[in-house]
Motif scaffolding. Structure first.
Motif, PDB file in Angstrom:
ATOM      1  N   MET A   1       0.865  -1.181   0.000  1.00  0.00           N
ATOM      2  CA  MET A   1       0.000   0.000   0.000  1.00  0.00           C
ATOM      3  C   MET A   1       0.900   1.229   0.000  1.00  0.00           C
ATOM      4  SD  MET A   1      -3.357  -0.613   0.149  1.00  0.00           S
ATOM      5  CE  MET A   1      -4.056   0.852   0.880  1.00  0.00           C
ATOM      6  N   ILE A   2       0.473   2.250  -0.743  1.00  0.00           N
ATOM      7  CA  ILE A   2       1.177   3.527  -0.758  1.00  0.00           C
ATOM      8  C   ILE A   2       0.314   4.511   0.004  1.00  0.00           C
ATOM      9  CG2 ILE A   2       2.213   5.330  -2.199  1.00  0.00           C
ATOM     10  CD1 ILE A   2       3.349   2.436  -2.637  1.00  0.00           C
ATOM     11  N   TYR A   3       0.905   5.223   0.944  1.00  0.00           N
ATOM     12  CA  TYR A   3       0.191   6.194   1.769  1.00  0.00           C
ATOM     13  C   TYR A   3       0.750   7.591   1.549  1.00  0.00           C
ATOM     14  CZ  TYR A   3      -1.547   2.116   4.245  1.00  0.00           C
ATOM     15  OH  TYR A   3      -2.158   0.920   4.552  1.00  0.00           O
ATOM     16  N   LEU A   4      -0.152   8.569   1.594  1.00  0.00           N
ATOM     17  CA  LEU A   4       0.225   9.976   1.485  1.00  0.00           C
ATOM     18  C   LEU A   4      -0.366  10.735   2.655  1.00  0.00           C
ATOM     19  CD1 LEU A   4      -0.946  10.568  -2.189  1.00  0.00           C
ATOM     20  CD2 LEU A   4       1.325   9.944  -1.445  1.00  0.00           C
ATOM     21  N   GLU A   5       0.419  11.577   3.278  1.00  0.00           N
ATOM     22  CA  GLU A   5      -0.095  12.525   4.254  1.00  0.00           C
ATOM     23  C   GLU A   5      -0.219  13.857   3.535  1.00  0.00           C
ATOM     24  OE1 GLU A   5       0.877  14.640   8.521  1.00  0.00           O
ATOM     25  OE2 GLU A   5       2.256  13.130   7.751  1.00  0.00           O
ATOM     26  N   LEU A   6      -1.436  14.389   3.497  1.00  0.00           N
ATOM     27  CA  LEU A   6      -1.706  15.624   2.776  1.00  0.00           C
ATOM     28  C   LEU A   6      -1.609  16.837   3.698  1.00  0.00           C
ATOM     29  CD1 LEU A   6      -4.769  14.384   0.697  1.00  0.00           C
ATOM     30  CD2 LEU A   6      -2.344  14.326   0.070  1.00  0.00           C
ATOM     31  N   THR A   7      -1.430  17.998   3.106  1.00  0.00           N
ATOM     32  CA  THR A   7      -1.291  19.230   3.885  1.00  0.00           C
ATOM     33  C   THR A   7      -2.547  19.568   4.674  1.00  0.00           C
ATOM     34  OG1 THR A   7      -1.910  20.520   1.932  1.00  0.00           O
ATOM     35  CG2 THR A   7       0.455  20.267   2.376  1.00  0.00           C
ATOM     36  N   ASP A   8      -3.702  19.038   4.278  1.00  0.00           N
ATOM     37  CA  ASP A   8      -4.939  19.309   5.019  1.00  0.00           C
ATOM     38  C   ASP A   8      -5.169  18.325   6.167  1.00  0.00           C
ATOM     39  OD1 ASP A   8      -5.801  16.983   3.769  1.00  0.00           O
ATOM     40  OD2 ASP A   8      -7.318  17.973   2.527  1.00  0.00           O
ATOM     41  N   GLY A   9      -4.189  17.438   6.413  1.00  0.00           N
ATOM     42  CA  GLY A   9      -4.262  16.510   7.533  1.00  0.00           C
ATOM     43  C   GLY A   9      -4.758  15.115   7.175  1.00  0.00           C
ATOM     44  N   ARG A  10      -5.306  14.944   5.986  1.00  0.00           N
ATOM     45  CA  ARG A  10      -5.776  13.618   5.587  1.00  0.00           C
ATOM     46  C   ARG A  10      -4.599  12.694   5.289  1.00  0.00           C
ATOM     47  NH1 ARG A  10      -9.266  14.463   0.457  1.00  0.00           N
ATOM     48  NH2 ARG A  10      -7.814  16.195   0.223  1.00  0.00           N
ATOM     49  N   ILE A  11      -4.837  11.407   5.514  1.00  0.00           N
ATOM     50  CA  ILE A  11      -3.919  10.370   5.066  1.00  0.00           C
ATOM     51  C   ILE A  11      -4.703   9.517   4.081  1.00  0.00           C
ATOM     52  CG2 ILE A  11      -2.596   8.324   5.709  1.00  0.00           C
ATOM     53  CD1 ILE A  11      -1.936   9.743   8.336  1.00  0.00           C
ATOM     54  N   VAL A  12      -4.163   9.393   2.880  1.00  0.00           N
ATOM     55  CA  VAL A  12      -4.811   8.669   1.795  1.00  0.00           C
ATOM     56  C   VAL A  12      -3.922   7.493   1.429  1.00  0.00           C
ATOM     57  CG1 VAL A  12      -5.599   8.851  -0.606  1.00  0.00           C
ATOM     58  CG2 VAL A  12      -5.831  10.804   0.927  1.00  0.00           C
ATOM     59  N   GLY A  13      -4.523   6.338   1.217  1.00  0.00           N
ATOM     60  CA  GLY A  13      -3.762   5.171   0.810  1.00  0.00           C
ATOM     61  C   GLY A  13      -4.383   4.509  -0.405  1.00  0.00           C
ATOM     62  N   PHE A  14      -3.533   3.849  -1.187  1.00  0.00           N
ATOM     63  CA  PHE A  14      -4.025   3.109  -2.337  1.00  0.00           C
ATOM     64  C   PHE A  14      -3.149   1.876  -2.553  1.00  0.00           C
ATOM     65  CE2 PHE A  14      -0.878   5.989  -4.085  1.00  0.00           C
ATOM     66  CZ  PHE A  14      -0.210   5.236  -5.048  1.00  0.00           C
ATOM     67  N   PRO A  15      -3.728   0.807  -3.103  1.00  0.00           N
ATOM     68  CA  PRO A  15      -2.937  -0.395  -3.384  1.00  0.00           C
ATOM     69  C   PRO A  15      -1.991  -0.157  -4.562  1.00  0.00           C
ATOM     70  CG  PRO A  15      -5.314  -0.853  -3.491  1.00  0.00           C
ATOM     71  CD  PRO A  15      -5.146   0.628  -3.392  1.00  0.00           C
ATOM     72  N   ALA A  16      -0.741  -0.525  -4.399  1.00  0.00           N
ATOM     73  CA  ALA A  16       0.233  -0.376  -5.475  1.00  0.00           C
ATOM     74  C   ALA A  16      -0.216  -1.120  -6.725  1.00  0.00           C
ATOM     75  CB  ALA A  16       1.600  -0.881  -5.012  1.00  0.00           C
ATOM     76  N   ASP A  17      -0.967  -2.176  -6.568  1.00  0.00           N
ATOM     77  CA  ASP A  17      -1.401  -2.993  -7.697  1.00  0.00           C
ATOM     78  C   ASP A  17      -2.399  -2.297  -8.616  1.00  0.00           C
ATOM     79  OD1 ASP A  17       0.288  -4.926  -6.757  1.00  0.00           O
ATOM     80  OD2 ASP A  17      -1.293  -6.230  -5.987  1.00  0.00           O
ATOM     81  N   ARG A  18      -2.805  -1.086  -8.294  1.00  0.00           N
ATOM     82  CA  ARG A  18      -3.709  -0.335  -9.165  1.00  0.00           C
ATOM     83  C   ARG A  18      -2.971   0.361 -10.306  1.00  0.00           C
ATOM     84  NH1 ARG A  18      -8.876   0.697  -7.190  1.00  0.00           N
ATOM     85  NH2 ARG A  18      -9.267   1.036  -9.395  1.00  0.00           N
ATOM     86  N   PHE A  19      -1.627   0.260 -10.323  1.00  0.00           N
ATOM     87  CA  PHE A  19      -0.807   0.840 -11.393  1.00  0.00           C
ATOM     88  C   PHE A  19       0.125  -0.241 -11.937  1.00  0.00           C
ATOM     89  CE2 PHE A  19      -2.100   4.433  -8.861  1.00  0.00           C
ATOM     90  CZ  PHE A  19      -2.470   5.350  -9.821  1.00  0.00           C
ATOM     91  N   LYS A  20       0.234  -0.318 -13.255  1.00  0.00           N
ATOM     92  CA  LYS A  20       0.997  -1.381 -13.918  1.00  0.00           C
ATOM     93  C   LYS A  20       2.434  -1.476 -13.424  1.00  0.00           C
ATOM     94  CE  LYS A  20      -1.664  -1.048 -18.162  1.00  0.00           C
ATOM     95  NZ  LYS A  20      -1.672  -0.627 -19.561  1.00  0.00           N
ATOM     96  N   THR A  21       3.136  -0.374 -13.420  1.00  0.00           N
ATOM     97  CA  THR A  21       4.550  -0.399 -13.024  1.00  0.00           C
ATOM     98  C   THR A  21       4.698  -0.749 -11.553  1.00  0.00           C
ATOM     99  OG1 THR A  21       5.109   1.201 -14.734  1.00  0.00           O
ATOM    100  CG2 THR A  21       6.672   0.974 -12.911  1.00  0.00           C
TER     101      THR A  21
END
Length: 90
Positions: A21-41
């Motif tokens: 899983m790839i996670y991002l902490e955004l400047t507005d305080g949210r943490i968003v994650g997505f499965p790496a498998d959603r992108f080919k590379t």
């Protein structure tokens, strides 16, 4: 007050990878994650390669140098993925 489109786009402070899983902490305080498998590379990448994610373009892009892969933060937050979710086993 005049704002530009980029002022309203999500911006990342940090990014990291855990358990494919790839996670991002955004400047507005949210943490968003997505499965790496959603992108080919990223699907073909090892966990160690996924961990090499960096924040670029002042927080508006993700970069994997060894994979030569770039993603926009806005695209990730909006759910614009290359691949569908894998089928769930019944």
């Amino acid at each position: 007050m005049n704002t530009t489109a980029i002022d309203n786009e999500p911006c990342a402070l940090r990014a990291w990878a855990e358990a494919r899983m790839i996670y991002l902490e955004l400047t507005d305080g949210r943490i968003v994650g997505f499965p790496a498998d959603r992108f080919k590379t990223l699907r073909a990448a090892t966990q160690e390669q996924l961990k090499q994610v960096t924040i670029e373009v002042n927080g508006y892009a993700l970069r994997w140098e060894t994979l030569d892969e770039d993603l926009t933060v806005a695209g990730v937050v909006a759910g614009r993925f290359q691949l569908p979710l894998p089928e769930q086993a019944a």
